[in-house]
Motif scaffolding. Structure first.
Motif, PDB file in Angstrom:
ATOM      1  N   UNK A  40       0.836  -1.219   0.000  1.00  0.00           N
ATOM      2  CA  UNK A  40       0.000   0.000   0.000  1.00  0.00           C
ATOM      3  C   UNK A  40       0.863   1.258   0.000  1.00  0.00           C
ATOM      4  N   UNK A  41       1.962   1.194   0.761  1.00  0.00           N
ATOM      5  CA  UNK A  41       2.884   2.342   0.794  1.00  0.00           C
ATOM      6  C   UNK A  41       3.423   2.593  -0.610  1.00  0.00           C
ATOM      7  N   UNK A  42       3.841   1.526  -1.272  1.00  0.00           N
ATOM      8  CA  UNK A  42       4.411   1.676  -2.619  1.00  0.00           C
ATOM      9  C   UNK A  42       3.379   2.224  -3.608  1.00  0.00           C
ATOM     10  N   UNK A  43       2.127   1.877  -3.409  1.00  0.00           N
ATOM     11  CA  UNK A  43       1.083   2.363  -4.330  1.00  0.00           C
ATOM     12  C   UNK A  43       0.551   3.730  -3.923  1.00  0.00           C
ATOM     13  N   UNK A  44       1.054   4.253  -2.812  1.00  0.00           N
ATOM     14  CA  UNK A  44       0.616   5.580  -2.359  1.00  0.00           C
ATOM     15  C   UNK A  44      -0.769   5.567  -1.751  1.00  0.00           C
ATOM     16  N   UNK A  45      -1.213   4.379  -1.308  1.00  0.00           N
ATOM     17  CA  UNK A  45      -2.569   4.287  -0.759  1.00  0.00           C
ATOM     18  C   UNK A  45      -2.630   4.638   0.721  1.00  0.00           C
ATOM     19  N   UNK A  46      -1.488   4.616   1.361  1.00  0.00           N
ATOM     20  CA  UNK A  46      -1.437   5.046   2.774  1.00  0.00           C
ATOM     21  C   UNK A  46      -0.288   6.050   2.918  1.00  0.00           C
ATOM     22  N   UNK A  47      -0.312   6.775   4.013  1.00  0.00           N
ATOM     23  CA  UNK A  47       0.754   7.756   4.263  1.00  0.00           C
ATOM     24  C   UNK A  47       2.068   7.016   4.486  1.00  0.00           C
ATOM     25  N   UNK A  48       3.197   7.662   4.234  1.00  0.00           N
ATOM     26  CA  UNK A  48       4.490   6.997   4.483  1.00  0.00           C
ATOM     27  C   UNK A  48       4.611   6.549   5.936  1.00  0.00           C
ATOM     28  N   UNK A  49       5.414   5.513   6.192  1.00  0.00           N
ATOM     29  CA  UNK A  49       5.538   5.002   7.566  1.00  0.00           C
ATOM     30  C   UNK A  49       6.289   5.958   8.492  1.00  0.00           C
ATOM     31  N   UNK A  50       6.522   5.487   9.695  1.00  0.00           N
ATOM     32  CA  UNK A  50       7.203   6.310  10.706  1.00  0.00           C
ATOM     33  C   UNK A  50       8.664   6.544  10.302  1.00  0.00           C
ATOM     34  N   UNK A  51       9.281   7.499  11.005  1.00  0.00           N
ATOM     35  CA  UNK A  51      10.688   7.810  10.712  1.00  0.00           C
ATOM     36  C   UNK A  51      11.565   6.569  10.881  1.00  0.00           C
ATOM     37  N   UNK A  52      11.336   5.800  11.954  1.00  0.00           N
ATOM     38  CA  UNK A  52      12.183   4.622  12.203  1.00  0.00           C
ATOM     39  C   UNK A  52      12.073   3.630  11.045  1.00  0.00           C
ATOM     40  N   UNK A  53      10.839   3.415  10.582  1.00  0.00           N
ATOM     41  CA  UNK A  53      10.642   2.456   9.486  1.00  0.00           C
ATOM     42  C   UNK A  53      11.267   2.989   8.202  1.00  0.00           C
ATOM     43  N   UNK A  54      11.138   4.294   7.978  1.00  0.00           N
ATOM     44  CA  UNK A  54      11.731   4.874   6.761  1.00  0.00           C
ATOM     45  C   UNK A  54      13.247   4.715   6.794  1.00  0.00           C
ATOM     46  N   UNK A  64      20.209   7.144   1.007  1.00  0.00           N
ATOM     47  CA  UNK A  64      20.432   7.940   2.213  1.00  0.00           C
ATOM     48  C   UNK A  64      19.097   8.176   2.921  1.00  0.00           C
ATOM     49  N   UNK A  65      19.038   7.923   4.239  1.00  0.00           N
ATOM     50  CA  UNK A  65      17.786   8.121   4.966  1.00  0.00           C
ATOM     51  C   UNK A  65      17.209   9.527   4.758  1.00  0.00           C
ATOM     52  N   UNK A  66      18.082  10.544   4.704  1.00  0.00           N
ATOM     53  CA  UNK A  66      17.578  11.913   4.532  1.00  0.00           C
ATOM     54  C   UNK A  66      16.801  12.069   3.222  1.00  0.00           C
ATOM     55  N   UNK A  67      17.245  11.348   2.191  1.00  0.00           N
ATOM     56  CA  UNK A  67      16.562  11.447   0.890  1.00  0.00           C
ATOM     57  C   UNK A  67      15.164  10.859   0.996  1.00  0.00           C
ATOM     58  N   UNK A  68      15.069   9.679   1.609  1.00  0.00           N
ATOM     59  CA  UNK A  68      13.776   9.010   1.730  1.00  0.00           C
ATOM     60  C   UNK A  68      12.844   9.790   2.665  1.00  0.00           C
ATOM     61  N   UNK A  69      13.428  10.335   3.740  1.00  0.00           N
ATOM     62  CA  UNK A  69      12.610  11.126   4.665  1.00  0.00           C
ATOM     63  C   UNK A  69      12.063  12.364   3.960  1.00  0.00           C
ATOM     64  N   UNK A  70      12.911  13.002   3.151  1.00  0.00           N
ATOM     65  CA  UNK A  70      12.463  14.207   2.446  1.00  0.00           C
ATOM     66  C   UNK A  70      11.332  13.860   1.480  1.00  0.00           C
ATOM     67  N   UNK A  71      11.457  12.716   0.784  1.00  0.00           N
ATOM     68  CA  UNK A  71      10.395  12.302  -0.145  1.00  0.00           C
ATOM     69  C   UNK A  71       9.089  12.036   0.605  1.00  0.00           C
ATOM     70  N   UNK A  72       9.215  11.638   1.874  1.00  0.00           N
ATOM     71  CA  UNK A  72       8.033  11.364   2.685  1.00  0.00           C
ATOM     72  C   UNK A  72       7.520  12.633   3.364  1.00  0.00           C
ATOM     73  N   UNK A  73       8.149  13.749   3.070  1.00  0.00           N
ATOM     74  CA  UNK A  73       7.720  15.016   3.685  1.00  0.00           C
ATOM     75  C   UNK A  73       8.132  15.125   5.139  1.00  0.00           C
ATOM     76  N   UNK A  74       9.174  14.401   5.522  1.00  0.00           N
ATOM     77  CA  UNK A  74       9.608  14.435   6.927  1.00  0.00           C
ATOM     78  C   UNK A  74      11.042  14.939   7.020  1.00  0.00           C
ATOM     79  N   UNK A  75      11.395  15.351   8.218  1.00  0.00           N
ATOM     80  CA  UNK A  75      12.770  15.751   8.485  1.00  0.00           C
ATOM     81  C   UNK A  75      13.245  14.866   9.629  1.00  0.00           C
TER      82      UNK A  75
END
Lengths: 117, 333
Positions: A40-54, A64-75
Motif C-alpha cells: 500500500x505504501x508503494x502504491x501511495x494508498x497510505x501515508x508513508x511510515x514512521x521515521x524509524x521504518x523509513x 540515504x535516509x535523509x533522501x527518503x525522509x524528504x520524499x516522505x515530507x519528513x525531516x
C-alpha cells in the motif's frame, strides 16, 4: 505522497532484478512490516511510515535516509533537534541557502583539513 | 574537498563533475593468520570511527596537528581494509600509502600518478584494498603495530619511524571521460535491460601507530583500464589518516573504541563466511618491487626473538562465498 511510494517501488524493483531477496515480501519482513502494508505504501494508498521504518527501509534499499525522509515530507529527528536549538539562525540560514547552486552549498560543508606532510 | 560523513571520508570534486564523489571507509576485520599460507578475504566487521584531528587539537601529538586530517583507533595487531565506493561509478585514481610508503609499489610518497609501475588503484574496478601488494594476486594484510618497534612497512623500507598512519590521495577522471562512459553504459543498459552493478593517544609517541605487513591474502590489484590522459591531474584531494592506539583513543576523544575483533580461529569456529572476488577479464598488477622484501610481523618477530602477535593459529576457511552482484562483504560476530 505518491513520489515516496513510487521511488521505493522503483528502487526495490531495480534491486530485485539482480537479487531476489528484494521481493516485496522479503523486504517487508526485513524492515518489520506486513507485506500488504508495504504494498500500500508503494502504491501511495497510505501515508508513508514512521521515521524509524523509513530509516530501516532506506538502509535496506541503500539510499540515504535523509533522501527518503524528504520524499516522505519528513525531516529526521536529529535535524529537527539541531534546528530547535537555534531556530532563528537555522531558519535564516536555510532560507538563504535555498536558491544557491549545489557547489556553493557544498562550500559550507566542513572539510577535512589537509596540513603539511 | 573531503568531508567526514558517518565515519567515511567523502571526496567530492564538484568543479569537475557533480557525480565525481568517492567514499572511502576503513573496515574493521579479523587478522588472518601470519603463517605464509594464502587466505581468502576476511569479512568487514563494521567501520572504524573517524574524528577530525582538529577537534582534539590539545590532546594529540603536535605532528598530528601539522598533518591535519583525521584519526581512527586500532588495537595493536588489529587488521583493517579499505573500501572504495563511487556511487555513480565515477572513475577515480586513488593512491594509498602507509607511513608515506606506497602500498602498491613500496616507493616513497609522490604526487601525481605513475603508470609504470602503477602506483594507484583504479576505482570502481578496485572495490577494496586489504594490504600491501607483495606479488601478483597476493597482498599482505594491513596490521597495526606501534611506530618505532620496527615492524611497519615504513620502518622496514625507509629505516625510519617518521610518519606512521595512512595517506590517501584521489584524482577524478576528466568529466568528458565519465560522460563518454555513461553514454556507453546507457547503451549496454538498453541491450541487457538490467541495472548496472555499482560496487559497489594522547600526546606521546607511544600512541602513534603504523601499518605493518601481516598474513598473505588472495587479492588482485587491477591494472588501470584508462589512459594517462583520462585523469584530471589538476584536481586532487589528499588526507592523512592518523592511527591512534585504541587504548589512548578514549583519553583523546572520551569515547570508547570498538571492541576487540574476533580472532580468525574464533570466527572460523563460528562457521562464518570468508569471501573470494573474481575480477572478470581484468589484469592484475605484478606487485612486488620493494614490497617483496617486506618481512611479515610474525617472521620479523622470529628474527627479533619477539612474539609480536598475541594469537596466530592457522585456520582452514571452510565456507568461502564468491562475491559479485550485490553480495556484501560483511560478517557479524
Amino acid at each position: 505522497m505518491d513520489s515516496f511510494g513510487a521511488f521505493v517501488r522503483d528502487r526495490r524493483e531495480a534491486l530485485r532484478q539482480t537479487d531476489r531477496r528484494y521481493s516485496l515480501r522479503q523486504v517487508a519482513e526485513r524492515i518489520g512490516v506486513e507485506p500488504s502494508y508495504l504494498s500500500k505504501v508503494e502504491r501511495g494508498e497510505v501515508a508513508p511510515p514512521s521515521e524509524e521504518t523509513i530509516v530501516r527501509l532506506a538502509r535496506e534499499l541503500d539510499v540515504l535516509p535523509d533522501v527518503l525522509l524528504a520524499l516522505a515530507g519528513k525531516v529526521s529527528s536529529d535535524l529537527l533537534d539541531t534546528i530547535r536549538k537555534r531556530p532563528l539562525l537555522f531558519g535564516q540560514l536555510l532560507r538563504e541557502l535555498r536558491d544557491l547552486p549545489d557547489h556553493a552549498v557544498l562550500r559550507l560543508v566542513r572539510e577535512v583539513r589537509d596540513g603539511d606532510w | 574537498m573531503i568531508e567526514l560523513q558517518n565515519d567515511a571520508l567523502v571526496f567530492r570534486f564538484p568543479e569537475v563533475h557533480e557525480d565525481a564523489v568517492l567514499r572511502i571507509e576503513f573496515q574493521r576485520t579479523l587478522r588472518i593468520p601470519d603463517d605464509d599460507r594464502d587466505y581468502p578475504l576476511p569479512p568487514g566487521l563494521g567501520r572504524f570511527p573517524l574524528a577530525h584531528v582538529d577537534d582534539f587539537a590539545d590532546r594529540v601529538p603536535g605532528r598530528w596537528r601539522e598533518h591535519g586530517g583525521v584519526m581512527l583507533p586500532m588495537y595493536q595487531s588489529e587488521a583493517m581494509w579499505l573500501s572504495f565506493n563511487s556511487p555513480d561509478g565515477y572513475p577515480f585514481a586513488v593512491k594509498v600509502a602507509t607511513g608515506k610508503v606506497n602500498a602498491a609499489t613500496g616507493e616513497p610518497w609522490a604526487t601525481g600518478l605513475n603508470r609504470d609501475p602503477q602506483d594507484y588503484l583504479s576505482i570502481p574496478r578496485q572495490p577494496w584494498l586489504d594490504g600491501y601488494c607483495v606479488e601478483r594476486g597476493i597482498i599482505r594484510q594491513f596490521v597495526a603495530m606501534p611506530l618505532g618497534a620496527g615492524y611497519t612497512a615504513e620502518e622496514q623500507i625507509t629505516g625510519e619511524a617518521a610518519h606512521g598512519g595512512l595517506q590517501l590521495a584521489a584524482y577524478p577522471a576528466k568529466a568528458e571521460v565519465y560522460e563518454r562512459m555513461k553514454r556507453r553504459r546507457a547503451e549496454i543498459h538498453r541491450v541487457v535491460a538490467s541495472p548496472m552493478v555499482v560496487f559497489e593517544c594522547a600526546g606521546s609517541a607511544a600512541s602513534d601507530m603504523g601499518l605493518a605487513p601481516g598474513g598473505r591474502m588472495q587479492q588482485e590489484i587491477y591494472e588501470d583500464p584508462y589512459k594517462a590522459a583520462d585523469w584530471e591531474l589538476g584536481a586532487t584531494s589528499r588526507c592523512f589518516v592518523h592511527i591512534a592506539n585504541s587504548l589512548v583513543w578514549r583519553q583523546i576523544t572520551g569515547d570508547n573504541p570498538p571492541t576487540v575483533p574476533p580472532t580468525a580461529a574464533e570466527y572460523q569456529r563460528a562457521g562464518l563466511p570468508w569471501f573470494r572476488w573474481y575480477g572478470e577479464g581484468e589484469t592484475a598488477l605484478p606487485g612486488g618491487g620493494r614490497l617483496k622484501g617486506l618481512k611479515s610481523i610474525f617472521n620479523l618477530g622470529k628474527v627479533k626473538g619477539d612474539v609480536p602477535l598475541p594469537e596466530n593459529t592457522s585456520v582452514e576457511p571452510g565456507h568461502v562465498v564468491p562475491l559479485g552482484n550485490g553480495v556484501v562483504r560483511e560478517g557479524s560476530f
